[in-house]
Write an enzyme that holds these catalytic residues in place. Structure first.
Site, PDB file in Angstrom:
ATOM      1  N   ASP A   1      49.622  33.280  36.012  1.00  0.00           N
ATOM      2  CA  ASP A   1      50.202  34.557  35.222  1.00  0.00           C
ATOM      3  C   ASP A   1      49.212  35.016  36.139  1.00  0.00           C
ATOM      4  O   ASP A   1      48.061  34.978  35.577  1.00  0.00           O
ATOM      5  CB  ASP A   1      49.694  34.284  33.603  1.00  0.00           C
ATOM      6  CG  ASP A   1      50.958  33.920  33.555  1.00  0.00           C
ATOM      7  OD1 ASP A   1      52.049  34.179  33.899  1.00  0.00           O
ATOM      8  OD2 ASP A   1      51.155  32.868  32.440  1.00  0.00           O
ATOM      9  N   LEU A   2      49.750  36.006  37.302  1.00  0.00           N
ATOM     10  CA  LEU A   2      48.395  37.140  37.627  1.00  0.00           C
ATOM     11  C   LEU A   2      47.557  37.765  36.365  1.00  0.00           C
ATOM     12  O   LEU A   2      48.303  38.442  35.558  1.00  0.00           O
ATOM     13  CB  LEU A   2      49.499  37.963  38.445  1.00  0.00           C
ATOM     14  CG  LEU A   2      49.778  37.520  39.919  1.00  0.00           C
ATOM     15  CD1 LEU A   2      50.880  38.678  40.265  1.00  0.00           C
ATOM     16  CD2 LEU A   2      48.861  36.878  40.336  1.00  0.00           C
ATOM     17  N   CYS A   3      46.135  37.997  37.289  1.00  0.00           N
ATOM     18  CA  CYS A   3      45.492  38.441  36.080  1.00  0.00           C
ATOM     19  C   CYS A   3      45.242  39.933  36.593  1.00  0.00           C
ATOM     20  O   CYS A   3      44.464  39.773  37.577  1.00  0.00           O
ATOM     21  CB  CYS A   3      44.048  37.342  36.031  1.00  0.00           C
ATOM     22  SG  CYS A   3      42.885  38.036  34.842  1.00  0.00           S
ATOM     23  N   ILE A   4      45.732  40.653  36.063  1.00  0.00           N
ATOM     24  CA  ILE A   4      45.557  42.108  36.767  1.00  0.00           C
ATOM     25  C   ILE A   4      45.243  43.008  34.821  1.00  0.00           C
ATOM     26  O   ILE A   4      45.745  42.932  34.407  1.00  0.00           O
ATOM     27  CB  ILE A   4      46.463  42.524  37.752  1.00  0.00           C
ATOM     28  CG1 ILE A   4      47.107  41.844  38.731  1.00  0.00           C
ATOM     29  CG2 ILE A   4      46.746  44.275  38.150  1.00  0.00           C
ATOM     30  CD1 ILE A   4      48.300  42.925  39.881  1.00  0.00           C
TER      31      ILE A   4
ATOM     32  N   SER B   1      37.843  36.323  35.137  1.00  0.00           N
ATOM     33  CA  SER B   1      38.723  35.496  34.145  1.00  0.00           C
ATOM     34  C   SER B   1      39.813  34.666  35.221  1.00  0.00           C
ATOM     35  O   SER B   1      41.197  35.403  34.960  1.00  0.00           O
ATOM     36  CB  SER B   1      39.141  36.246  33.284  1.00  0.00           C
ATOM     37  OG  SER B   1      40.730  37.526  33.815  1.00  0.00           O
TER      38      SER B   1
END
Length: 238
Positions: free
Chosen positions: A87-90, A134
Site C-alpha cells: 500500500d503506497l505510503c504517500i 514509515s
C-alpha cells in the site's frame, strides 16, 4: 458497493474521462471492470534517466464510496523492490486526521481538492524519492539508504530495480505496449489548440453547410432569366 454517493460517481466519471483525453505522462489508466468505476488498473512507466527507466509496472487503485472526501488506496500488482511497496505510503493518501505520531502535518494529508492526476504525479515522485520514515518494505528501505549513503558505490539496490524494470519491459512487449525510453517519448505532447484563423474557417464551413451564402447571386441570375423571358414576351413581334 453499498452506500455509494452520487458525488463519487460524478467525480470519478469526470476524472476518468479527463485522464483518457489528457493522460498523465508515465501513466495509463483503465477500469478493472467496465461495470465498476471504483477500481482502476494503473500502468506505470519508469521515468527515463532513473533506476526505473524502461520499467512497466501495474498497480491497483481502489476508491472509497464517499470519494473525493476520502482518499483512494494504491497497491502494486507487479513486483517493485521499493521502500513503499505494498500500500503506497504517500501523505496525500492518508485520511485528513491529526496524527502527531506520523510526523505529517494535517495539510499534507488528503483533502477533496486532490484528484487522481495529483496522486499519480506523487507516485512518480515517490519512485525517485522513497519515504523511508514509515516504509512498507523495511528491507528495501534499509538497502535503499545503504545505496544512497554510499553515493552509488553499493549496487545491490539498483541492480534489483534494473532487473525488475527489464522484466516489466518484457511483460509490456508481450502485451504489445511500447515503453517510452527517452524523455521525448515519455512526455506526452499537449494537444494543439486551433488558431483563430482555423476557428474562423470552421465557422465558415459550418455556415456554408447550413445556409446558402450564394442565395443573392442565385436570385440575381434567376431574376435575370425571368426578366429576359418577360422582355421577350413583352417586346416580341406579333
Amino acid at each position: 458497493m453499498s452506500n455509494v454517493s452520487n458525488s463519487a460517481v460524478r467525480a470519478l466519471n469526470l476524472e476518468y474521462k479527463s485522464l483518457q483525453d489528457e493522460p498523465v505522462e508515465g501513466f495509463r489508466v483503465k477500469l478493472c471492470n467496465d461495470d465498476n468505476l471504483f477500481e482502476w488498473e494503473v500502468a506505470i512507466f519508469g521515468p527515463p534517466d532513473t533506476l526505473y527507466q524502461g520499467g512497466y509496472f501495474k498497480a491497483h487503485m481502489k476508491f472509497p464510496p464517499d470519494y473525493p472526501y476520502s482518499p483512494p488506496s494504491i497497491r502494486f500488482l507487479t513486483k517493485v523492490w521499493h521502500p513503499n511497496n505494498g500500500d503506497l505510503c504517500i501523505s496525500i493518501l492518508h485520511p485528513p486526521v491529526d496524527d502527531p505520531q506520523s510526523g505529517e502535518r494535517i495539510e499534507e494529508r488528503w483533502n477533496p481538492t486532490q484528484n487522481v492526476r495529483t496522486i499519480l504525479l506523487s507516485v512518480i515522485s515517490l519512485l525517485n524519492e522513497p519515504n523511508t520514515y514509515s516504509p512498507a518494505n523495511v528491507d528495501a528501505s534499509v538497502m535503499y539508504r545503504k545505496w544512497r549513503d554510499s553515493q552509488g558505490k553499493d549496487n545491490e539496490y539498483p541492480n534489483i530495480i534494473r532487473k525488475q524494470a527489464l522484466a516489466g519491459k518484457l511483460d509490456a512487449e508481450k502485451e504489445g505496449i511500447v515503453v517510452p525510453l527517452t524523455l521525448e517519448d515519455y512526455c506526452i505532447k499537449p494537444k494543439s489548440k486551433p488558431t483563430n484563423q482555423e476557428m474562423a474557417l470552421e465557422l465558415t464551413d459550418f455556415y456554408d453547410e447550413d445556409y446558402d451564402l450564394d442565395t443573392d447571386d442565385d436570385n440575381q441570375e434567376s431574376g435575370e432569366s425571368d426578366y429576359g423571358n418577360g422582355d421577350d414576351s413583352g417586346n416580341g413581334e406579333t
